[in-house]
Enzyme design. Structure first.
Site, PDB file in Angstrom:
ATOM      1  N   HIS A  64      19.196  -5.357  53.021  1.00 20.23           N
ATOM      2  CA  HIS A  64      18.934  -4.100  54.682  1.00 20.23           C
ATOM      3  C   HIS A  64      18.828  -5.458  55.452  1.00 20.23           C
ATOM      4  O   HIS A  64      17.707  -6.590  56.324  1.00 20.23           O
ATOM      5  CB  HIS A  64      17.183  -3.771  54.352  1.00 20.23           C
ATOM      6  CG  HIS A  64      17.575  -3.279  52.974  1.00 20.23           C
ATOM      7  ND1 HIS A  64      17.958  -1.979  53.590  1.00 20.23           N
ATOM      8  CD2 HIS A  64      17.422  -2.511  52.149  1.00 20.23           C
ATOM      9  CE1 HIS A  64      17.914  -1.130  51.821  1.00 20.23           C
ATOM     10  NE2 HIS A  64      18.032  -2.286  51.064  1.00 20.23           N
ATOM     11  N   GLY A  69      12.379  -0.193  54.692  1.00 19.03           N
ATOM     12  CA  GLY A  69      10.840   0.380  55.119  1.00 19.03           C
ATOM     13  C   GLY A  69      11.303   1.835  55.475  1.00 19.03           C
ATOM     14  O   GLY A  69      11.471   2.471  55.957  1.00 19.03           O
ATOM     15  N   GLU A  71       8.587   4.060  55.355  1.00 24.88           N
ATOM     16  CA  GLU A  71       7.678   5.018  54.154  1.00 24.88           C
ATOM     17  C   GLU A  71       6.480   5.023  54.620  1.00 24.88           C
ATOM     18  O   GLU A  71       5.863   6.549  53.714  1.00 24.88           O
ATOM     19  CB  GLU A  71       8.415   4.961  52.477  1.00 24.88           C
ATOM     20  CG  GLU A  71       9.878   5.549  52.545  1.00 24.88           C
ATOM     21  CD  GLU A  71      10.785   2.872  52.213  1.00 24.88           C
ATOM     22  OE1 GLU A  71      10.918   4.000  51.242  1.00 24.88           O
ATOM     23  OE2 GLU A  71      10.011   2.296  52.195  1.00 24.88           O
ATOM     24  N   THR A 100      16.630   4.044  53.217  1.00 30.39           N
ATOM     25  CA  THR A 100      15.528   4.687  54.054  1.00 30.39           C
ATOM     26  C   THR A 100      15.978   5.711  55.379  1.00 30.39           C
ATOM     27  O   THR A 100      16.268   6.677  55.117  1.00 30.39           O
ATOM     28  CB  THR A 100      14.371   4.802  53.135  1.00 30.39           C
ATOM     29  OG1 THR A 100      14.260   4.106  52.299  1.00 30.39           O
ATOM     30  CG2 THR A 100      13.649   5.631  53.434  1.00 30.39           C
ATOM     31  N   HIS A 225      19.859   0.018  41.378  1.00 29.85           N
ATOM     32  CA  HIS A 225      18.797   0.501  40.826  1.00 29.85           C
ATOM     33  C   HIS A 225      18.734   0.707  39.120  1.00 29.85           C
ATOM     34  O   HIS A 225      17.742   1.643  39.456  1.00 29.85           O
ATOM     35  CB  HIS A 225      17.647   1.087  41.644  1.00 29.85           C
ATOM     36  CG  HIS A 225      18.210   0.676  42.977  1.00 29.85           C
ATOM     37  ND1 HIS A 225      18.321  -1.001  44.173  1.00 29.85           N
ATOM     38  CD2 HIS A 225      17.262   1.314  44.065  1.00 29.85           C
ATOM     39  CE1 HIS A 225      17.815  -0.357  44.977  1.00 29.85           C
ATOM     40  NE2 HIS A 225      17.510   0.989  45.734  1.00 29.85           N
ATOM     41  N   ARG A 228      15.290   0.735  37.015  1.00 30.14           N
ATOM     42  CA  ARG A 228      13.635   1.473  36.853  1.00 30.14           C
ATOM     43  C   ARG A 228      13.231   2.057  35.236  1.00 30.14           C
ATOM     44  O   ARG A 228      12.227   1.799  35.093  1.00 30.14           O
ATOM     45  CB  ARG A 228      14.504   3.179  37.561  1.00 30.14           C
ATOM     46  CG  ARG A 228      14.266   2.060  39.339  1.00 30.14           C
ATOM     47  CD  ARG A 228      14.279   3.561  39.856  1.00 30.14           C
ATOM     48  NE  ARG A 228      15.129   3.681  41.028  1.00 30.14           N
ATOM     49  CZ  ARG A 228      14.179   3.546  42.568  1.00 30.14           C
ATOM     50  NH1 ARG A 228      13.525   2.847  42.277  1.00 30.14           N
ATOM     51  NH2 ARG A 228      15.231   2.933  43.304  1.00 30.14           N
ATOM     52  N   ASP A 282      17.720  -6.855  47.371  1.00 33.33           N
ATOM     53  CA  ASP A 282      17.192  -5.354  47.425  1.00 33.33           C
ATOM     54  C   ASP A 282      16.665  -6.291  49.054  1.00 33.33           C
ATOM     55  O   ASP A 282      15.635  -5.105  49.028  1.00 33.33           O
ATOM     56  CB  ASP A 282      16.228  -4.611  47.103  1.00 33.33           C
ATOM     57  CG  ASP A 282      16.397  -3.279  47.614  1.00 33.33           C
ATOM     58  OD1 ASP A 282      16.885  -2.575  48.728  1.00 33.33           O
ATOM     59  OD2 ASP A 282      15.310  -2.602  47.188  1.00 33.33           O
TER      60      ASP A 282
END
EC number: 3.4.19.-
Length: 386
Positions: A64, A69, A71, A100, A225, A228, A282
């Site tokens: 990024h 972020g 959130e 996001t 991802h 997880r 990430d």
């Protein structure tokens, strides 16, 4: 300036042993057991790398660049990345994405940041889109973005199986994948869709459905991802055995998460799919925590230095040989992204190299033929870094 690296132990990522490397401008000119420069008529910078290891520069295809972020509200928007962070992580090629937040962060901002990092010394590409469906784009068209905008290689990260996604339907996902595929064909680029996969029960069921019931090649679908949980990992292994690539995220908010990722990488090796696995950091993305009711309770920030940390830990624990672990951050992502001159220490490839000391710590970084770090000293910082 011509540079000669002498006596390094070279991994292409395949183990070669002691080799000399001649760098001509931004390219690797020769990789030989011994290169004699006595008769060369030109001035050459020579570096003795005795006792050190030389590997390809690392490719991180999920960072990024402009931060992520948000959130937990405006104050939880993470900051943009600095050049020095990437250098310290050994990253010479980076692919930026929004994630996001496709509202307060824009593709235009992402593109400008990528261009800035290019000017500062590394190679950058980006994904169009964000979590949301339909994806945000520069031109109003995924195909046009990939074909007409130099840095756009695909779409992502599109969120599926996640409470933060826009809950896209199978048909919507198919349309995104087919448009990315067409854009790739017309431009000669990867044309992939990078899927953010959450912890939802469906996992990558949509992707299996597309592979089995459409004409879209599996190699245009690239889920991330996938570490997880065990269910996702084994879905990824099944996906790889069908011919696809999948990605494990190296940034984690806990030591337990790091250990799990290392063990999952070992599982991939033992299942003989390591050639279909990539690692990404990430970096600068948020690592949010939510309680059982879905309420935000805190976050940490992804770190690009985690990329090599997972590789190093995997080798130190004897889970993987170094040449196999290195593939996940060099050769494999170069194949996913169709980067024909990246990911290998070989003649005519880009002179992107990482030098490791005897303790396998990053000692030097060369990007496009230029030293950005040497003997653990940063030689280049971002324009506004102090």
């Amino acid at each position: 300036m011509i540079k000669l690296l002498k006596n390094g132990i070279v991994y292409t990522p395949k183990y070669l042993g002691r080799r000399d490397i001649l760098i001509l401008g931004e390219k690797i000119g020769l990789v030989e057991k011994e290169i004699n420069i006595a008769t060369f008529p030109l001035e050459i910078e020579t570096y003795d790398l005795t006792g050190k290891t030389v590997v390809p520069g690392f490719i991180d295809s999920h960072v990024h660049l402009t931060g992520g972020g948000g959130e937990g509200g405006y104050s939880t928007r993470t900051p943009e990345i600095n050049l020095s962070q990437l250098i310290e992580g050994g990253i010479t090629t980076v692919i930026g994405c929004l994630g996001t937040d496709g509202i307060t962060r824009s593709l235009e901002n992402l593109y400008a940041k990528a261009k800035a990092l290019d000017e500062e010394g590394i190679t950058t590409l980006i994904f169009t889109g964000s979590y949301a469906v339909p994806p945000v784009t520069f031109t109003g068209s995924i195909v046009k973005d990939i074909v007409l905008i130099d840095k756009v290689v695909g779409v992502g990260e599109i969120a599926i199986s996640d409470h933060r996604s826009t809950q896209p339907t199978l048909e919507e996902i198919k349309k995104i994948a087919s448009n990315a595929r067409l854009g790739g064909l017309l431009s000669g680029k990867a044309g992939i869709v990078n899927f953010h996969v959450g912890a939802g029960e469906r996992g990558i069921d949509y992707l299996f459905e597309i592979v089995l019931k459409s004409e879209i090649p599996i190699t245009n679908l690239y889920p991330t991802h996938m570490n997880r949980n065990e269910k996702l990992l084994f879905q990824g292994i099944e996906f790889a055995k069908m011919g696809g690539y999948f990605d494990l995220t190296t940034s984690t908010s806990t030591e337990e998460g790091k250990i799990k990722t290392v063990k999952f990488l070992k599982e991939c090796y033992e299942n003989r799919v390591i050639d279909k696995v990539t690692l990404t950091s990430d970096g600068q993305g948020s690592l949010p925590k939510f309680d059982e009711e879905g309420k935000f309770v805190g976050l940490k920030i992804g770190e690009v230095t985690s990329l090599f940390d997972i590789v190093k830990t995997s080798v130190e624990k004897s889970y993987l040989p170094l040449e196999e672990a290195l593939k996940t951050i060099t050769l494999n992502p170069s194949k996913v992204l169709k980067l024909k001159t990246k990911g290998k220490v070989e003649r005519n490839f880009d002179a992107d190299l990482v030098i490791l000391d005897k303790d396998f710590e990053i000692d030097g970084v060369i990007s496009r033929g230029n030293f950005l770090m040497y003997e653990k000293k940063l030689l280049k910082r971002g324009t506004f870094e102090t």
